[in-house]
Design an enzyme around this catalytic site. Structure first.
Site, mmCIF file in Angstrom:
data_model
loop_
_atom_site.group_PDB
_atom_site.id
_atom_site.type_symbol
_atom_site.label_atom_id
_atom_site.label_comp_id
_atom_site.label_asym_id
_atom_site.label_seq_id
_atom_site.Cartn_x
_atom_site.Cartn_y
_atom_site.Cartn_z
ATOM 1 N N ASP A 97 0.831 -1.206 0.000
ATOM 2 C CA ASP A 97 0.000 0.000 0.000
ATOM 3 C C ASP A 97 0.866 1.257 0.000
ATOM 4 O O ASP A 97 2.021 1.245 0.434
ATOM 5 C CB ASP A 97 -0.926 0.006 1.227
ATOM 6 C CG ASP A 97 -2.001 -1.059 1.120
ATOM 7 O OD1 ASP A 97 -2.290 -1.497 -0.005
ATOM 8 O OD2 ASP A 97 -2.541 -1.466 2.158
ATOM 9 N N TYR A 326 -8.418 2.941 -2.693
ATOM 10 C CA TYR A 326 -7.786 2.641 -1.401
ATOM 11 C C TYR A 326 -8.574 3.271 -0.261
ATOM 12 O O TYR A 326 -8.969 4.440 -0.327
ATOM 13 C CB TYR A 326 -6.347 3.159 -1.408
ATOM 14 C CG TYR A 326 -5.528 2.682 -0.241
ATOM 15 C CD1 TYR A 326 -5.462 1.332 0.070
ATOM 16 C CD2 TYR A 326 -4.822 3.583 0.556
ATOM 17 C CE1 TYR A 326 -4.704 0.883 1.140
ATOM 18 C CE2 TYR A 326 -4.058 3.146 1.615
ATOM 19 C CZ TYR A 326 -4.009 1.788 1.911
ATOM 20 O OH TYR A 326 -3.266 1.348 2.971
ATOM 21 N N ARG A 328 -7.779 3.803 2.980
ATOM 22 C CA ARG A 328 -7.126 4.555 4.059
ATOM 23 C C ARG A 328 -6.597 5.856 3.476
ATOM 24 O O ARG A 328 -5.536 5.891 2.862
ATOM 25 C CB ARG A 328 -5.992 3.753 4.692
ATOM 26 C CG ARG A 328 -6.490 2.551 5.472
ATOM 27 C CD ARG A 328 -5.385 1.896 6.278
ATOM 28 N NE ARG A 328 -5.879 0.741 6.997
ATOM 29 C CZ ARG A 328 -5.879 -0.510 6.524
ATOM 30 N NH1 ARG A 328 -5.372 -0.731 5.326
ATOM 31 N NH2 ARG A 328 -6.366 -1.499 7.227
#
Length: 957
Positions: A97, A326, A328
């Protein structure tokens, strides 16, 4: 090039599976399953490293705060698989990530795998073919500043926790912990409960009138109006009182008498109600920004009743399977691709007039590089509508996707527009005299009512989505749509009804997960990726208990927060904690040095004392004071080893009276009056029910820590029994003297007397034997018999027969004629059951323990394991599968719920609820599993060999 292989490493297996589909041949995608190594526990350090500064934290605080990482046992197999994959690879791509944590995982992989092939860093914020292709062609170098920021945070948390937590263990209780974010979050919840404890309710009254225009044609057009002013002075509402119950402003507070008097006067025929003002102004409402992590958690809690943990789990699954970007992120901005997709979809579904001329641009407050730089939205350049995914996504995954899709599309739509009308109606007497005389205002000459109505003329974004709000006493709610009849100044109205209503001010609402996340974000405490873990931690530690959606602090949280406030004040200051986050952002941006910052935090600098200095100068902490709360004069709450209790004076000045606090009583509910009620309540328990005729022991009813129960006690000896025992001892002593035996100890004499009675010999003979024998082992004291009472019983009314039946458990029901094993009926932790050897069967009720006979027990054992009422262990059952011809069931297995027809098993996907699965879906899941064929056997790992010794890996340059 032909024959080349690129190894791609991501965090999760689900993500690896999805990405592999887009990369195609020449790429092998493996998962690290999160971090492959972490700081070692100090107790597990090699003996030679336990000395010095490294031994306390596994961080060498005196030498650049160098951490000591290890690959955990459970990750050694993962590392071995990654090394095997790298062995014949020509290139390594780290595709973890794109936040701090992902960057750190990539760095740890480099440190452990030590690749000898070219290494690239690939990042993306959505898992689609185009996004993966773009990321593959635009790789970058590892961002060491992000790694430094994550490493600083990890070391900071280790120093904070390992220095402060032991103080909590010694002064409050074992198993507690402190942390820079969790302690601040706990303090927020405790502070809100303190406000509720200190809150004093205030009563006030108001008037509501039902009015209608006087013209005959408009008499059916009724509307509501509220009293706002008396003699030109504003009438008090709830927001005019402070938390001590006092008025904050100079307003008129109506009591019941004044309100009723005024209501009666207004109903008289001599009172005129005239429209004195009509105002109309435009109403505009803007759409909410696209979701960030925190706003998604808040809205999912409000609209879907999801916990933050549940929201992130479902979002993770949606992201890894390519449905959303994504999850977050603290940026509400959208890429140009997403803006175009949202506007196109809004135009298609709601009309061209529902989008503004120019795209909307949203900017976040946080400018750091910590998180991904786009809001959470549906993935791809063309959004898939929720209706298109109804056959693909199910249960919670579909609900969350639907919410994200609506929010994203609505964010690019036009403002809602309308008109808000406000009408002032004045009540006076037609003859000019006073309306009434009240206790609040001696002479009321006029009273003003106000009515408002909003008409939405253009819904705009509201056609797609409306944001929910948390409970807030003082927040002005968005006006609801309400239409007023056409009115003009000077128009006389007809009073249909007037009602005086009493109200009471309410305390500040408790935090919910949503409102706590919102406050943490507003204060700058923590980051989107940490909110879920923070809330889970304070719940798991027992600091906070969820009740419905509310978060209620436990009394132990008050002790923890009080200790931290008194002795570690800096660490729980909200601004100090927020500043730490800002400092971590500066490190992530390459603007601050990791070692320099940690040195200042731990050892201190010109502006900060330093944690080490605070620990070294704590002084004496009075644990009793920290764990005490004064409730009223003479009543103190104590937090003890087994929980909170009240302490008050008793008849014995040396021994205070102690009363347990009901577990479901929230702190703000423990008022002085309630505490006194608990103290004054009659003591339930320690009631002598009677004497067991078989043993002669007292049977007593008690109320213990784990609930009410029955027990047997040895009765107090009678004077006659005491006298007989003394006479027996004197006789034994005389016999010993006559036999000229050296006087034994009291213990030896007691043993000899008992042995003589049992053997029919004399005390002297037994003493002589004892001298020739080694001392016998001490006998173990027989534990008193106890039995919990049934849920249907009342401790205060249990009689002797019932108590003896309870103490006699387990009850022998009979003997199994086939096996010869005894069948017992008894009560257990999980309810009443039968036991035959190690084989058990649940009973329907506790009463069955005494009622069931052998035939009924044998019938239960003839049925499947889970009882007579439940013919199978299935959570849900369907008709036969069309292919296998066997009934389909949903069962609960080791790895969660699964669908089975007895031949094929398929685990229910994460985010899909059992209640949402019908027969058609179950058949579909089984068919898909059969189509995939049996799982391939896992390749055997090569034989282990001793690793070659090598110098410890150095940290990056």
């Amino acid at each position: 090039m032909p024959g080349t292989k690129t190894l791609v490493i991501v965090e999760s297996p689900a993500k690896a599976k999805t990405i592999a589909q887009y990369l195609g041949e020449g790429y092998e995608v493996q998962a690290s399953v999160g971090h492959i190594r972490d700081l070692i526990e100090p107790k597990n350090l090699p003996p030679e490293l336990k000395k010095g500064s490294l031994g306390k934290f596994s961080v060498d605080v005196e030498n650049g705060f160098e951490p000591h990482y290890v690959v955990s046992e459970e990750k050694k197999r993962t590392v071995a698989e990654l090394k095997r994959g790298l062995k014949d690879a020509d290139e390594l791509i780290l595709a973890t990530d794109e936040d701090r944590e992902g960057e750190a995982i990539a760095w740890h992989l480099l440190q452990v795998l030590k690749p000898k092939v070219p290494v690239k860093r690939m990042v993306f914020h959505e898992i689609t073919k185009d996004a993966i292709e773009h990321a593959k062609n635009n790789t970058r170098e590892l961002d060491t500043a992000l790694v430094d920021a994550q490493e600083t945070r990890r070391i900071l948390d280790r120093l904070y926790g390992y220095e402060v937590s032991p103080v909590l263990w010694r002064k409050v209780g074992p198993g507690l912990s402190a942390g820079r974010v969790q302690s601040a979050a706990t303090r927020l919840v405790v502070d809100r409960e303190r406000e509720r404890l200190a809150f004093v309710a205030a009563g006030y009254w108001d008037l509501t009138a039902q009015l209608t225009p006087s013209s005959a044609s408009e008499k059916t057009t009724q509307f509501e109006s509220r009293l706002v002013r008396v003699n030109g002075s504003r009438v008090a509402t709830g927001r005019d009182f402070d938390d001590t119950g006092k008025l904050k402003d100079k307003v008129v507070a109506l009591d019941e008498s004044s309100a009723q008097t005024l209501a009666t006067a207004l109903a008289e025929s001599t009172v005129d109600l005239t429209v004195t003002s009509v105002e109309s102004k435009p109403y505009t409402r803007r759409p909410a920004a696209p979701f960030t992590t925190s706003t998604m958690q808040q809205e999912a809690a409000r609209k879907l009743r999801f916990s933050s943990r549940q929201t992130m789990s479902v979002a993770q699954s949606l992201y890894e399977n390519g449905y959303i970007t994504y999850m977050r992120t603290d940026s509400p901005g959208l890429s140009q691709q997403a803006i175009t997709a949202a506007r196109a979809q809004a135009t298609k579904l709601y009309g061209a007039d529902t989008i503004p001329d120019k795209p909307r641009v949203y900017a976040g407050k946080n400018k750091s590089a910590q998180e991904a730089h786009e809001a959470i939205r549906p993935s791809g350049e063309t959004f898939r509508t929720p209706s298109e995914l109804q056959s693909t996504l199910r249960g919670n995954e579909w609900k969350l996707y639907d919410l994200i899709w609506k929010r994203t599309v609505a964010s690019q739509m036009a403002d809602a527009k309308g008109l808000t009308a406000s009408v002032v109606i004045t009540a006076t007497r037609s003859d000019g005299s006073a309306l009434a005389s009240t206790s609040a205002v001696e002479t009321v000459t006029n009273a003003e009512f106000v009515s408002t109505g909003t008409v939405i003329t253009f819904r705009g974004f509201m056609a797609a989505y409306e944001e929910s709000q948390d409970e807030d006493r003082n927040q002005v709610a968005e006006p609801t749509e309400a239409k007023l009849p056409p009115l003009k100044e000077g128009e006389v109205l007809v009073l249909i009804d007037v009602e005086a209503k009493g109200h009471e001010t309410s305390p500040p609402p408790r935090y919910t997960e949503a409102s706590l996340i919102k406050t943490l974000e507003e204060l700058g405490i923590g980051r989107p990726s940490t909110f879920t873990a923070t809330i889970s931690t304070i719940v798991d530690r027992g600091y906070v208990t969820p009740r419905g959606t509310s978060l209620i602090p436990n009394w132990i949280a008050f002790s923890v927060v009080r200790l931290l406030e008194q002795y570690f004040s800096d660490l729980v200051e909200y601004q100090f904690t927020a500043d730490m986050e800002a400092d971590l952002d500066r490190i992530a941006g390459g603007e601050a040095d990791r070692v320099e910052w940690l040195t200042g935090f731990y050892f201190g600098n010109a502006s900060h004392r330093g944690l080490r200095t605070v620990i070294d100068n704590l002084g004496e902490i009075d644990a009793r004071d920290i764990n005490s709360v004064k409730i009223s004069d003479g009543i103190t709450l104590r937090i003890g080893k087994y929980g909170p209790y009240l302490e008050a004076p008793s008849d014995d000045p040396e021994v205070p009276r102690r009363v347990n606090i009901p577990q479901d009583l929230a702190p703000d509910e423990l008022t002085a009056a309630k505490a006194q009620e608990l103290i004054d309540a009659p003591v339930i328990g320690d009631r002598v029910i009677g004497i067991n005729p078989e043993s002669g022991k007292q049977v007593v009813a008690k109320d213990g820590r784990f609930g009410p129960y029955i027990t047997e006690l040895e009765p107090e000896p009678t004077p006659e029994q005491i006298a007989a025992a003394e006479a027996e001892e004197e006789a034994a002593a005389a016999a010993l003297a006559a036999a000229a035996v050296k006087k034994p100890t009291a213990a030896a004499l007691k043993k000899a007397t008992a042995a003589a009675e049992a053997a029919g010999t004399t005390v002297e003979e037994e003493l002589i034997k004892a001298k020739r024998k080694p001392a016998a082992k001490k006998t173990v004291a027989v534990k008193a018999r106890t039995a919990s009472i049934f849920k249907t019983m009342d401790l205060a009314t249990v009689d002797l027969d019932t108590a003896l039946k309870l103490l006699s458990l387990p009850r022998v029901v009979g003997t199994d004629p086939e096996t010869g094993a005894e069948i017992l009926a008894q009560n257990g932790k999980f309810g009443p059951y039968l036991k035959k050897g190690t084989d058990t069967r649940s009973l329907e009720s506790e009463d069955q323990i005494f009622e069931i006979e052998l035939p009924g027990a044998l019938e239960l054992y003839a049925q499947p394991k889970y009882g007579a009422r439940k013919a199978s262990s299935a959570l849900k059952e369907f008709d036969a599968d069309p292919e296998s011809g066997k009934p389909i069931r949903i069962k609960d297995g080791r790895f969660g719920a699964y669908v089975t027809d007895g031949v094929t098993n398929v685990t229910i996907p994460r985010g899909e609820e059992i209640e949402d699965i019908d027969f058609d879906r179950a058949v579909e899941m089984l068919a898909d599993k059969r189509a995939k064929g049996p799982a391939k056997p896992r390749a055997k790992a090569p034989a282990k060999r001793a690793p070659a010794k090598r110098a410890p890996a150095k940290k990056k340059a």
